[in-house]
Design a protein around this motif. Structure first.
Motif: not given
Length: 190
Positions: A118-136
């Motif tokens: 389960a910890s590896l599935l959670r780690r992979d999920l967090l890696k796939r989540e990209q931070p929201r791009p910041v507007s100028p």
């Protein structure tokens, strides 16, 4: 069933060298079709474990004292030994307190053949989540706030240094001064 479909099935079985009779092949095909249809109906259902979604049909297991314990996601709930539980509740029922469900549980998703921690599935999920791009605009606003905070902090620091560097002439109150200390004050008045 249309005759052309039956003939196609007979030709297919013959070409593959299958030993299945026509009625056995039809019943297998119908069962598989029904299983696919029911799994599609359950595709949106599952158990949400923090950020990790376990679709209906997912299996969980944990090893404790040399024995494997299993649970399954049915609909929107996780069932272990006939009871609806959370993953942490499952680990507590098996081994008591002091267990980390992310570390101790293994998960097999419905379409997967292998078990994953389960910890590896959670780690992979967090890696796939990209931070929201910041507007100028957000970036400039954040930079302006940081500069303002830095200027405020430097002003406070300068005020403190200035106060400390001022020469304090006398800290004692006049009634507590010695007589010879007041002589210079008297001379100033003359």
């Amino acid at each position: 069933m249309p005759t052309t479909a039956l003939l196609e099935l007979c030709d297919f079985l013959k070409a593959r060298g299958s030993t299945l009779a026509l009625d056995e092949a039809l019943s297998c095909a119908l069962r598989q079709w029904m299983a696919v249809q029911s799994s599609e109906a359950d595709a949106d259902r599952g158990y949400q474990w923090k950020r990790l979604f376990l679709p209906s049909g997912s299996r969980l297991r944990m090893q404790y004292a040399g024995q494997w314990f299993y649970a399954e996601v049915e609909g929107d709930e996780l069932f272990f030994e006939g009871q609806s539980v959370s993953p942490r509740g499952m680990t507590q029922m098996i081994a008591g307190d002091g267990r980390n469900a992310w570390r101790d549980l293994w998960i097999r998703l419905p379409e997967e053949k292998n078990w994953n921690r389960a910890s590896l599935l959670r780690r992979d999920l967090l890696k796939r989540e990209q931070p929201r791009p910041v507007s100028p605009l957000e970036a400039v606003s954040a930079a302006a706030r940081s500069m303002s905070e830095a200027l405020t902090a430097s002003k406070v620091l300068l005020d403190y240094v200035n106060r400390q560097s001022e020469r304090l002439t006398e800290r004692r109150v006049s009634k507590h001064r010695r007589k010879d200390d007041t002589l210079s004050d008297d001379c100033r008045f003359d």
